[in-house]
Scaffold this motif. Sequence first.
Motif, short mmCIF file in Angstrom:
data_model
loop_
_atom_site.label_atom_id
_atom_site.label_comp_id
_atom_site.label_asym_id
_atom_site.label_seq_id
_atom_site.Cartn_x
_atom_site.Cartn_y
_atom_site.Cartn_z
N HIS A 35 0.83 -1.20 0.00
CA HIS A 35 0.00 0.00 0.00
C HIS A 35 0.87 1.25 0.00
O HIS A 35 2.03 1.21 0.42
CB HIS A 35 -0.93 0.00 1.21
CG HIS A 35 -1.94 -1.11 1.18
ND1 HIS A 35 -1.59 -2.44 1.28
CD2 HIS A 35 -3.29 -1.08 1.05
CE1 HIS A 35 -2.69 -3.18 1.22
NE2 HIS A 35 -3.73 -2.39 1.08
N THR A 61 -0.44 5.18 4.38
CA THR A 61 -1.60 4.36 4.72
C THR A 61 -1.56 3.91 6.18
O THR A 61 -2.59 3.64 6.79
CB THR A 61 -1.67 3.12 3.79
OG1 THR A 61 -1.61 3.56 2.43
CG2 THR A 61 -2.95 2.34 4.00
N ASP A 76 -5.33 5.26 7.11
CA ASP A 76 -5.15 6.70 6.89
C ASP A 76 -6.43 7.43 7.31
O ASP A 76 -7.44 6.80 7.65
CB ASP A 76 -4.84 6.97 5.41
CG ASP A 76 -5.91 6.38 4.50
OD1 ASP A 76 -6.61 7.15 3.85
OD2 ASP A 76 -6.04 5.14 4.46
N ASN A 96 -8.64 8.89 5.68
CA ASN A 96 -9.79 8.64 4.81
C ASN A 96 -10.20 7.18 4.80
O ASN A 96 -11.14 6.80 4.10
CB ASN A 96 -9.49 9.09 3.38
CG ASN A 96 -9.48 10.59 3.23
OD1 ASN A 96 -10.26 11.29 3.88
ND2 ASN A 96 -8.59 11.11 2.40
N HIS A 97 -9.49 6.35 5.56
CA HIS A 97 -9.77 4.91 5.57
C HIS A 97 -9.94 4.41 4.13
O HIS A 97 -10.97 3.81 3.77
CB HIS A 97 -11.01 4.58 6.40
CG HIS A 97 -10.85 4.88 7.86
ND1 HIS A 97 -11.10 6.12 8.40
CD2 HIS A 97 -10.46 4.10 8.90
CE1 HIS A 97 -10.88 6.09 9.71
NE2 HIS A 97 -10.49 4.87 10.03
N THR A 98 -8.94 4.69 3.31
CA THR A 98 -9.02 4.39 1.89
C THR A 98 -9.25 2.89 1.65
O THR A 98 -8.61 2.04 2.27
CB THR A 98 -7.73 4.81 1.16
OG1 THR A 98 -7.52 6.21 1.39
CG2 THR A 98 -7.82 4.56 -0.33
N PHE A 114 -9.03 -0.18 -0.92
CA PHE A 114 -8.30 -0.62 -2.11
C PHE A 114 -8.95 -1.91 -2.62
O PHE A 114 -9.12 -2.86 -1.85
CB PHE A 114 -6.82 -0.89 -1.77
CG PHE A 114 -6.08 0.31 -1.24
CD1 PHE A 114 -5.34 1.12 -2.07
CD2 PHE A 114 -6.13 0.62 0.12
CE1 PHE A 114 -4.65 2.21 -1.58
CE2 PHE A 114 -5.44 1.72 0.63
CZ PHE A 114 -4.70 2.52 -0.24
N CYS A 141 -3.96 -2.94 -8.22
CA CYS A 141 -5.03 -2.22 -7.52
C CYS A 141 -5.98 -1.66 -8.58
O CYS A 141 -5.61 -0.80 -9.38
CB CYS A 141 -4.45 -1.11 -6.66
SG CYS A 141 -5.71 -0.20 -5.72
N GLN A 149 -9.39 2.74 -5.93
CA GLN A 149 -9.16 3.33 -4.61
C GLN A 149 -10.37 4.19 -4.29
O GLN A 149 -10.74 5.08 -5.07
CB GLN A 149 -7.89 4.17 -4.58
CG GLN A 149 -6.60 3.36 -4.62
CD GLN A 149 -5.38 4.22 -4.35
OE1 GLN A 149 -5.42 5.16 -3.56
NE2 GLN A 149 -4.27 3.89 -5.00
N LEU A 150 -11.00 3.93 -3.14
CA LEU A 150 -12.22 4.62 -2.75
C LEU A 150 -12.02 5.29 -1.40
O LEU A 150 -11.33 4.75 -0.52
CB LEU A 150 -13.39 3.63 -2.65
CG LEU A 150 -13.57 2.66 -3.83
CD1 LEU A 150 -14.61 1.61 -3.48
CD2 LEU A 150 -13.97 3.42 -5.08
N ARG A 151 -12.61 6.45 -1.25
CA ARG A 151 -12.56 7.13 0.05
C ARG A 151 -13.58 6.48 0.97
O ARG A 151 -14.79 6.62 0.80
CB ARG A 151 -12.87 8.62 -0.14
CG ARG A 151 -12.80 9.42 1.14
CD ARG A 151 -12.93 10.90 0.85
NE ARG A 151 -12.95 11.68 2.08
CZ ARG A 151 -12.93 13.01 2.14
NH1 ARG A 151 -12.86 13.70 1.01
NH2 ARG A 151 -12.96 13.64 3.28
N GLY A 152 -13.08 5.74 1.94
CA GLY A 152 -13.96 4.92 2.76
C GLY A 152 -14.73 5.67 3.82
O GLY A 152 -15.96 5.63 3.87
#
Length: 346
Positions: free
Chosen positions: A143, A147, A168, A170-172, A174, A183, A186-189
Amino acid sequence: VYPPCRKGVFTPSGFDGSDLVRSAGEVDAKLELEFVHGYARDCHANNLFYIKAKPPSEDGASEAGQRDDWSEDTEIVYCAAGLGVVYDKRTNNQRFFRGHTDDVKCLTVSRAKDLCASGQLGREPTAIVWDPYTCISLKVLTHPRGTRGVAAVGFDRDAATLATVGMDNNHTIFIWDWRLGACLHQLRGHADVPPKVYGVVFDWVGEDPAAFLTYGVNHIKFWKKVVSTADAKKKKNDSSYVEESGKFGPVCKKHAVVSAAYLPSGRVLTGTPEGSIAVWSASGPRRITRVVRAHAAGPSVARVDGPPTHHGVRCLRLRADGETLLSAGADGHVIAWDVKDGDLKE
């Protein structure tokens, strides 16, 4: 001069310096790991699973502990410190996955129970897919720096895709084609100070195999993969994910979600810190329709970010028959629930 002392340190009378030379050399003895007695109870999501019993090889010789009876699953996998541990409860033997370089914070298995994935802390943290029978690494997924760690991992129903959640701010999320090491998204969680996302769960039994949810402190989010009409006509693979935040009220107050499971009907069940199971609607706006009392809350514990809480319903798991749900609570009990009608029967 000895730096920790304010004044000079003199050699004792009769001191033999040959002892220093001997102590500076490599010792003859070496440590060998025999058995792990600990368990990583600080993981936020369930990290204890059975793996599928592997049959004997074609030449008749048994593998993985030289067992001669593979009629039932007797091996469990979990994590402790920086290790993945495979324990055979019948023979009281362990195997170890040693591919991680820092503490393991999450672990999961595939639907077929023949693959493991685990995530660790680190400057450039990794999630590793590994074989529980040989404890050999199959793919290392690195990652981006920043992260901090991998908070959650989850396989889709065919184990072709792996989702990981970063630590991170934003709790990204993957989304990986793990066999290629690529990958895909990638989403902003969830934007908050970590760790606020506890787990990621794919829908293994519904109509959409790409659908998944993430859950944690005061939230649950439902994610669906969307292909635009134009891309579909051009037969492109371009796609994106859309999220829907679940609504807690008016049935109950917002709370931390500590476990989750999909039902074949599309409904979702989640565990609460107080020991109840929340039932979520299958269609329309995702909201809690009712709350069923299941377990005692268990002892009071401190949440990582400070407030006191309870572990409540720590695990929800749909059995392979699709008709029985198992709930495990911090009160030490496991309860079997009838869900063959697509809902939780009290």
